[in-house]
Design a protein around this motif. Structure first.
Motif, PDB file in Angstrom:
ATOM      1  N   HIS A 191      -5.058   1.859   7.912  1.00  0.00           N
ATOM      2  CA  HIS A 191      -5.371   1.355   6.572  1.00  0.00           C
ATOM      3  C   HIS A 191      -6.834   0.950   6.511  1.00  0.00           C
ATOM      4  CE1 HIS A 191      -4.674  -0.443   2.616  1.00  0.00           C
ATOM      5  NE2 HIS A 191      -5.614  -1.286   3.000  1.00  0.00           N
ATOM      6  N   CYS A 248       0.279   3.549   3.035  1.00  0.00           N
ATOM      7  CA  CYS A 248       0.881   3.007   4.264  1.00  0.00           C
ATOM      8  C   CYS A 248       2.396   3.192   4.239  1.00  0.00           C
ATOM      9  CB  CYS A 248       0.521   1.538   4.430  1.00  0.00           C
ATOM     10  SG  CYS A 248      -1.162   1.251   5.028  1.00  0.00           S
ATOM     11  N   HIS A 277      -6.453   2.751  -0.249  1.00  0.00           N
ATOM     12  CA  HIS A 277      -6.334   3.210   1.140  1.00  0.00           C
ATOM     13  C   HIS A 277      -7.114   4.517   1.124  1.00  0.00           C
ATOM     14  CE1 HIS A 277      -3.582   3.985   4.870  1.00  0.00           C
ATOM     15  NE2 HIS A 277      -4.493   4.960   4.826  1.00  0.00           N
ATOM     16  N   CYS A 310       0.842  -1.206   0.000  1.00  0.00           N
ATOM     17  CA  CYS A 310       0.000   0.000   0.000  1.00  0.00           C
ATOM     18  C   CYS A 310       0.873   1.250   0.000  1.00  0.00           C
ATOM     19  CB  CYS A 310      -0.937  -0.001   1.203  1.00  0.00           C
ATOM     20  SG  CYS A 310      -1.887   1.536   1.323  1.00  0.00           S
TER      21      CYS A 310
HETATM   22 ZN    ZN Z   1      -2.679   1.535   3.430  1.00  0.00          ZN
END
Ligand code: ZN
Ligand code: 5GP
Length: 113
Positions: free
Chosen positions: A47, A8, A97, A5
């Motif tokens: 997330h 993230c 996300h 991600c």
């Molecule tokens: Zn994420």
């Protein structure tokens, strides 16, 4: 939290960024491909894949995001602004996300495309 991600990874500092806002629960960064003179992504650090995937416990941080957008719009002296959430590929979501686009600095047409 998926390893791949991108948000993230930015939140964890694996990808360097210069946040325009940062607190315990929320970060805001400039979009890499701006669609307006001001284009900021306001992002929960947790997330959450999409608004459709959010649950009741996420309501607090999603509300905080609106207050962060309000603060940024005031700090940046935006005359007007738009806060956009894309949910699902058909609606333009490309990053899984949850993030809100804060757009301003030009006239924004309605309806959006
Ligand atoms: Zn994420
Ligand atoms: P979505 O299409 O999911 O609503 O929005 C994703 C946004 O993330 C796009 O506007 C895209 O330009 C932005 N974006 C994608 N990768 C990066 C990145 O690595 N850094 C930043 N700052 N923005 C990104």
């Amino acid at each position: 939290m998926p390893e791949a991600c991108i948000l993230c990874r930015i939140i964890k500092g694996e990808i360097p960024s210069k946040p325009v806002y940062d607190d315990e629960r929320v970060i805001a960064i400039r979009d890499i491909n701006p669609q307006a003179p001001t284009h900021i992504l306001v992002v929960p650090k947790k997330h959450i894949a999409s608004l459709a995937a959010a649950d009741e416990a996420d309501a607090g941080v999603l509300g905080e995001i609106q207050m962060v957008a309000k603060k940024l719009s005031a700090d940046l002296k935006l005359e007007g602004f738009r806060l956009v959430l894309n949910n699902g590929r058909i609606a333009g979501q490309s990053v899984d996300h949850i993030h809100y686009h804060l757009l301003g600095g030009r006239r924004l047409a309605w309806p959006p495309g």
